[in-house]
Enzyme design. Structure first.
Site, PDB file in Angstrom:
ATOM      1  N   GLU A 135      54.969  96.039  -6.170  1.00  0.00           N
ATOM      2  CA  GLU A 135      55.971  95.414  -7.036  1.00  0.00           C
ATOM      3  C   GLU A 135      55.857  93.898  -7.043  1.00  0.00           C
ATOM      4  OE1 GLU A 135      57.874  96.781  -9.134  1.00  0.00           O
ATOM      5  OE2 GLU A 135      58.142  98.858  -8.550  1.00  0.00           O
ATOM      6  N   ARG A 139      54.928  91.860 -10.537  1.00  0.00           N
ATOM      7  CA  ARG A 139      56.001  91.017 -11.067  1.00  0.00           C
ATOM      8  C   ARG A 139      55.783  89.542 -10.748  1.00  0.00           C
ATOM      9  NH1 ARG A 139      61.595  94.414 -11.128  1.00  0.00           N
ATOM     10  NH2 ARG A 139      60.750  96.496 -10.772  1.00  0.00           N
ATOM     11  N   ASP A 262      50.326 106.417 -13.063  1.00  0.00           N
ATOM     12  CA  ASP A 262      50.179 105.782 -14.381  1.00  0.00           C
ATOM     13  C   ASP A 262      49.282 104.540 -14.440  1.00  0.00           C
ATOM     14  OD1 ASP A 262      52.089 104.395 -12.895  1.00  0.00           O
ATOM     15  OD2 ASP A 262      53.696 104.602 -14.363  1.00  0.00           O
ATOM     16  N   GLU A 378      58.064 101.175 -21.932  1.00  0.00           N
ATOM     17  CA  GLU A 378      56.752 101.775 -22.189  1.00  0.00           C
ATOM     18  C   GLU A 378      56.571 102.306 -23.606  1.00  0.00           C
ATOM     19  OE1 GLU A 378      57.049 101.304 -17.877  1.00  0.00           O
ATOM     20  OE2 GLU A 378      58.432 102.136 -19.354  1.00  0.00           O
TER      21      GLU A 378
END
Length: 471
Positions: A135, A139, A262, A378
């Site tokens: 993360e 980010r 993903d 998405e």
């Protein structure tokens, strides 16, 4: 690369930091199909829908104003209680870092400049906290690198370099695949059971940091992690849902394209495009072949991607959700516009069936299995890619549906709120930083002039931070 007319600061900085590099010709790849399809639109500097772009910009201002009023200096706004939330014991300024490049692309020059100044003067990674490597990479590291490229502010690159150094101990496992958590101050690590996304969604950021600083270690560590994961794919070419970074053994054999896997696939494709990495090209091509063979599902309700056993290919689930909806965009970027169109149609059906998409549903029954909506981007991201490559106005209409739903069901008096239940449309007290970084950015780009972003010379990381090849 051209941005919105009038964003002089970008043009100046582009010249200053040498953003004239070009991504190599993709003649030998199927990607050229999509690039050629979008060529006419890419040259149309008068494209877009100025009215819709301005509406999105105003909603960004609305949400950003709420963040500034009630949560400034913290990671995120809690929009219902009008309070703040920090991921860890101290704030890492996630919303400012995540939102900065969106402001730049939207032409919010004054707000971007003041936010950048605040980040440069107040953000410190010298903190005794365990952070989630994945993360923080997508980010924070991605956001700093993108905003550095767009602004030319070397303080942002220095922050990125400092952060990258502090994250490197995460890779010191027996396999080279990263631990889940790393302490930014001490380098201590923990969390040996991880997933493909957390292992394989690092090369764009660490690779870019390597190219911009000249420090090869960043690229080498992230690339090794990606390769080590790929080497452990099953004999039929699939990966599972979780793996132990110490032993290299799979702990969950369920394969899919949803959260947890993903962006591993996304980065195989994008790292090839960004870095001309032939290993990533090979890994992408073999992986997408297995995905289409075992996970794609032509069901009575539409064209979907479900779950299968990584070793046998046997179907073990028919779930699809908001996180899966990134895949039409990835397919479009790879040149597979046929599957991309069909899958986006299915995702749009998921959205319109409930008025807004659920976190997850069973596509065999069209019944919800996880009822929340986290303000995810998405499906909008995929509409952006498909419109870019096809110029089909259908995707602009989809975007208006997404925008109207967000305003109707998620807008609050100060910002936007996630939903705890999409059928009842009940709000919850959350607005993650990716709402600034991704959801509103992709909505804006869908209607902005066609040359705002040149996908021949730039890729988005999985947090929608645009990275341009300058090396």
């Amino acid at each position: 690369m051209k941005f919105l007319s009038g964003i002089a600061v970008v043009a100046v900085c582009a010249s200053a930091i040498g953003l004239a590099g070009q991504v190599r010709s993709l003649d030998r790849s199927d990607v050229l199909i999509a690039q050629a399809s979008g060529a006419a639109r890419s040259g149309d500097t008068n494209g877009g829908d100025a009215e819709m772009a301005e509406k999105v910009r105003q909603e960004f201002r609305h949400a950003w104003s709420g963040y500034k009023q009630y949560a400034w200096g913290h990671d995120a706004l809690k929009p219902l209680s009008k309070s703040s939330h920090d991921w860890y014991a101290t704030s890492l300024l996630m919303s400012p870092v995540d939102g900065l490049d969106t402001m730049i692309l939207m032409g919010m020059n004054d707000e971007a400049a003041s936010t950048r100044e605040y980040i440069a003067k107040n953000l410190s990674f010298n903190q005794d906290i365990y952070v989630k490597n994945f993360e923080i990479t997508i980010r924070m590291l991605g956001g700093l690198l993108s905003s550095y490229q767009l602004s030319g502010d070397k303080r942002l690159l220095a922050l990125a370099d400092d952060l990258g150094t502090r994250l490197l101990p995460a890779f010191e496992s027996p396999t080279g695949m990263p631990y889940v958590y790393v302490n930014l101050k001490t380098g201590a690590v923990r969390g040996e059971v991880t997933n493909p996304a957390e292992v394989g969604t690092l090369l764009i950021e660490f690779g870019t940091l390597s190219k911009l600083t000249g420090k090869a270690v960043y690229y080498e560590k992230a690339k090794r992690a990606l390769v080590e994961l790929y080497k452990r794919r099953s004999p039929i070419g699939l990966v599972g849902s979780s793996i132990n970074v110490k032993t290299g053994e799979w702990t969950d054999p369920v394969s899919h394209i949803s959260g947890g896997i993903d962006s591993y696939y996304e980065y195989l494709l994008k790292a090839w495009l960004l870095f001309d990495d032939e290993d990533c090209e090979r890994m992408w091509k073999t992986s997408i072949e297995a995905i289409n063979k075992y996970l794609a599902d032509k069901a009575p309700t539409g064209f979907w991607y479900g779950q299968a056993n990584m070793n046998t290919g046997a179907r073990v689930g028919t779930d699809f959700g908001s996180l899966d909806a990134f895949f039409p965009g990835t397919l479009a970027l790879s040149g597979d516009l046929d599957r991309a169109r069909k899958l986006e149609d299915s995702a749009y059906k998921m959205w319109t069936t409930f008025g807004i998409e659920p976190e997850e549903m069973n596509y065999s029954t069209m019944k919800i299995s996880s009822e929340g909506y986290e303000l995810r981007p998405e499906i909008i991201e995929s509409a952006y890619y498909l419109h870019h490559f096809t110029n089909d106005p259908r995707y602009l209409e989809m975007g208006k549906t997404f925008f109207d739903s967000l305003v109707k069901y998620c807008r609050t008096d100060v910002a936007y709120a996630a939903l705890s239940n999409v059928e009842r449309k009940t709000k919850k007290d959350e607005m993650e930083s990716f709402f600034f970084a991704e959801t509103l950015k992709y909505l804006f780009l869908l209607y902005a002039p066609a040359d705002t972003i040149d996908l021949k010379t730039m890729v988005f990381n999985t947090e929608a931070h645009p990275i341009r090849k300058t090396w």
